[in-house]
Design an enzyme around this catalytic site. Structure first.
Site, short mmCIF file in Angstrom:
data_model
loop_
_atom_site.label_atom_id
_atom_site.label_comp_id
_atom_site.label_asym_id
_atom_site.label_seq_id
_atom_site.Cartn_x
_atom_site.Cartn_y
_atom_site.Cartn_z
N ASP A 116 0.97 -1.28 -0.15
CA ASP A 116 -0.24 0.09 0.04
C ASP A 116 0.67 1.22 0.09
O ASP A 116 0.35 2.26 -0.55
CB ASP A 116 -0.99 0.08 1.24
CG ASP A 116 -1.80 -1.21 1.36
OD1 ASP A 116 -2.22 -1.87 0.22
OD2 ASP A 116 -2.15 -1.53 2.33
N ASP A 165 -11.39 -11.27 17.90
CA ASP A 165 -10.17 -10.90 18.93
C ASP A 165 -10.45 -9.49 19.09
O ASP A 165 -10.49 -8.54 18.25
CB ASP A 165 -8.96 -10.93 18.43
CG ASP A 165 -7.87 -10.93 19.50
OD1 ASP A 165 -7.94 -10.21 20.33
OD2 ASP A 165 -6.74 -11.57 19.20
N GLU A 189 5.87 11.87 7.65
CA GLU A 189 5.75 11.70 6.21
C GLU A 189 4.46 10.98 5.81
O GLU A 189 3.66 11.24 4.90
CB GLU A 189 7.11 11.11 5.54
CG GLU A 189 8.24 12.11 5.85
CD GLU A 189 7.81 13.53 5.70
OE1 GLU A 189 7.10 14.00 4.67
OE2 GLU A 189 8.85 14.53 6.10
#
Length: 614
Positions: free
Chosen positions: A289, A421, A339
């Site tokens: 990504d 979870d 950043e």
């Protein structure tokens, strides 16, 4: 006005003058020697694997300022992806990619017992090394280099003597993604899709690339560079958990033979080259990504890094560059978080922005008193970006098989053997899940997910992702899963907007809309003659860039370069208006997939037949 990220000269402040010691972080005064005592601390539901070198959960007892504390640690099970890989290059230029075992790693997150605001990021590979926040103050810990000793040094962040150096700054000067319509603070006006998107956990699959200078800076040691990157990403995870974002390291690449792009002292040129390389090369080799370049170069002036603003998931622009400017990896991790924050739509903090600490992640100044916290301004900018853009790549939830280390109940990741979870019993807010066992409660089919409602699967055919325009399609629940199926859209090349354009990845890119986005509602596309400027091959007009050189458009490709618009608002007389800012030269280019003629679309700066493009 330019907004900058400064790295201040942090002068040591000592309550008393003590002896000095040289540690990895530098010359340190006013430190405390401690001997941590390890106590195994498996959480409920966890079973210690006999072949494991590093426990899933451990705790240590030691003293800080003479007072005993207990440090609870749990292995960062989301640190690596299933297909994690490492790439380096041999002296003859051969690419070597391996998939090393990372199940039994030694990187932990944690907290101090009885301190609700505490956090910790620790590696336990060779003793304890890392940092923790205790009663609002940041401490560092690392083992002393004493043979056959368990001695560690603990010291406050400000007690490290820093070399005198010029302040650093981030090269980002403004945001570029802003929408025409502001998002109101209340969620009452949001669409169901936007509400669902905001509530969803986000996962950033990250690649970090270390350049050739980094290779030499760390004595050509691949393992040393890997360790530094692991420490940085472990800290990134702590920082972004506060935004419900989980960082998974997908790959590390070390340019050990030489740089694969032209890494220069110009932060802008380096960022642009890195983005082009990611789109052209890295994405074809590794699914991810976001990519960050960790460089050892000194940028011109005070720049310490740069990132495209609001461009997460975009092939060329979901990148950042960060200078390895400090021995203290926490500082470098903070800069990388900064950043990446730009990639996620955040601008620099204004003077009125607060986070409850002396400095925030998106602050224009990276102070000695660094924190894990995003300001109220950053959170709202990030939220607004998510609502406007809804980047899809960060919704990809890791499959159970993506997490190959032994399961730990309570770490928020659904792993093999678990049905849900929701964190620890104290933190769980999911009434469908039994936090102690990570199993669904009796009668429950699911815990969370777009296609889960009151612990039951929504019926088949329920819209879980509405169509966003004529080039998109509505995605439907299957009735067998809590998750919405993979986003689908109309085939690329299908005519749209009354034949003004062709569908491209779920959108209908046409020049008129792009002009309106850049210049406002009164803007239109300029006359064809204006596009002839794209034959010049300069920043006013070109079709693509190769090695930072602007390539002029061929006559048949002029409508696939710089976008020319007519701004009809008052005071503007230029019939050939372009959008150009030096900080992001690529903003204002014609979007990929835009119609450039009958049956023709823009692809890689060329006007090609739509049947060939797709």
């Amino acid at each position: 006005m330019m907004q900058v990220l400064l790295v201040t000269i942090c002068l040591a402040v000592f309550p008393y003058q003590g002896s000095s010691i040289i540690l990895e972080s530098g010359n340190v005064n006013d430190y405390e020697v401690v001997y941590p005592q390890k106590i195994t601390a498996l959480p409920k539901g966890a079973i210690q694997q006999p072949e494991q070198k590093y426990e899933d959960a451990i705790k240590y007892e030691f003293k800080v300022n003479g007072k005993p504390v207990v440090l609870h640690l749990e292995k960062n099970k989301g640190l690596f992806s299933e297909d994690y890989s490492e790439t380096h290059y041999t002296p003859d230029g051969r690419e070597i990619t391996i998939n090393p075992p990372v199940e039994d790693h030694c990187y932990y997150h944690g907290r101090i017992q009885n301190d609700a605001d505490s956090t910790a990021s620790i590696s336990a590979c060779n003793g304890l090394k890392g940092h923790f926040k205790l009663q609002g103050e940041m401490y560092l810990i690392e083992p002393l280099r004493i043979p056959d000793s368990e001695a560690h040094a603990i010291y406050k962040y400000e007690n490290i003597e820093k070399e005198d150096e010029a302040p650093k700054m981030c090269g980002v000067t403004q945001t570029n993604w802003e929408s025409d319509e502001p998002i109101k603070a209340s969620q009452l006006n949001l669409t169901p899709e936007q509400r669902t998107y905001l509530k969803s956990k986000k996962y950033v699959e990250l690649v970090i690339v270390a350049d050739y200078i980094m290779f030499w800076k760390y004595d050509r040691s691949l393992s040393t560079i890997r360790t530094r990157i692991y420490e940085i990403v472990n800290t990134l995870n702590v920082i972004y958990r506060f935004l419900n974002i989980y960082i998974a390291l997908v790959a590390v690449e070390i340019w050990s033979k030489g740089d694969l792009i032209n890494v220069t002292s110009s932060a802008y040129d380096t960022l642009d080259s890195f983005g082009e390389w990611r789109e052209r090369d890295l994405l074809n080799r590794k699914r991810h990504d976001n990519a960050q370049l960790l460089t050892g170069i000194n940028f011109n002036g005070p720049s310490a890094g740069r990132g495209f603003v609001g461009r997460m998931c975009q092939p060329k622009y979901s990148v950042g560059i960060v200078q390895d400017h400090s021995k203290i990896y926490l500082l470098v991790a903070s800069a990388m978080a900064h950043e990446m924050g730009h990639n996620l739509g955040m601008d620099h903090d204004r003077i009125d922005c607060t986070c409850g600490a002396k400095s925030c992640i998106m602050s224009g100044i990276l102070r000695c008193e660094t924190s894990y916290l995003f300001s109220d301004c950053s959170r709202e900018e990030h939220r607004k970006y998510l609502i406007n853009k809804m980047p899809q790549c960060i919704l990809n939830k890791p499959l159970k098989t993506d997490i190959v280390s032994p399961a730990v109940c309570g770490n928020y990741f659904v792993e093999v053997g678990e049905e849900c979870d929701c964190g620890s019993p104290a933190n769980c807010q999911d009434r469908c899940c039994d936090a102690a066992t990570c199993k669904l409660r009796p009668g429950a089919q699911c815990g969370d997910g777009v296609c889960c409602y009151q612990c039951k699967f929504r019926r088949a055919g329920t819209v879980c992702r509405p169509a966003n325009g004529e080039c998109d399609v509505s995605d439907l629940c299957t009735g067998q899963s809590a998750e919405c199926p993979t986003d689908q859209f109309q085939r690329n090349g299908q005519p749209c907007q009354n034949n003004k354009g062709y569908c491209y990845n779920g959108t209908c890119p046409i020049m008129e809309k792009q002009c309106i986005s850049l210049f406002g509602a009164s803007a239109t596309v300029a006359q064809d003659s204006c596009f002839q400027f794209n034959r010049r091959g300069n920043h006013y007009g070109y079709c693509r860039k190769e090695n930072n050189t602007k390539i002029a458009c061929a006559p048949e490709d002029v409508k696939c370069g710089r976008l020319y618009c007519l701004d009809n608002s008052s005071g503007h007389k230029n019939p050939c208006q372009i959008y150009y800012i030096p900080s992001d030269e690529n903003k204002g280019m014609v979007d990929p997939g835009t119609k450039c003629g009958d049956g023709m679309v823009c692809s890689n700066g060329k006007c090609v037949d739509v049947t060939i493009a797709y």
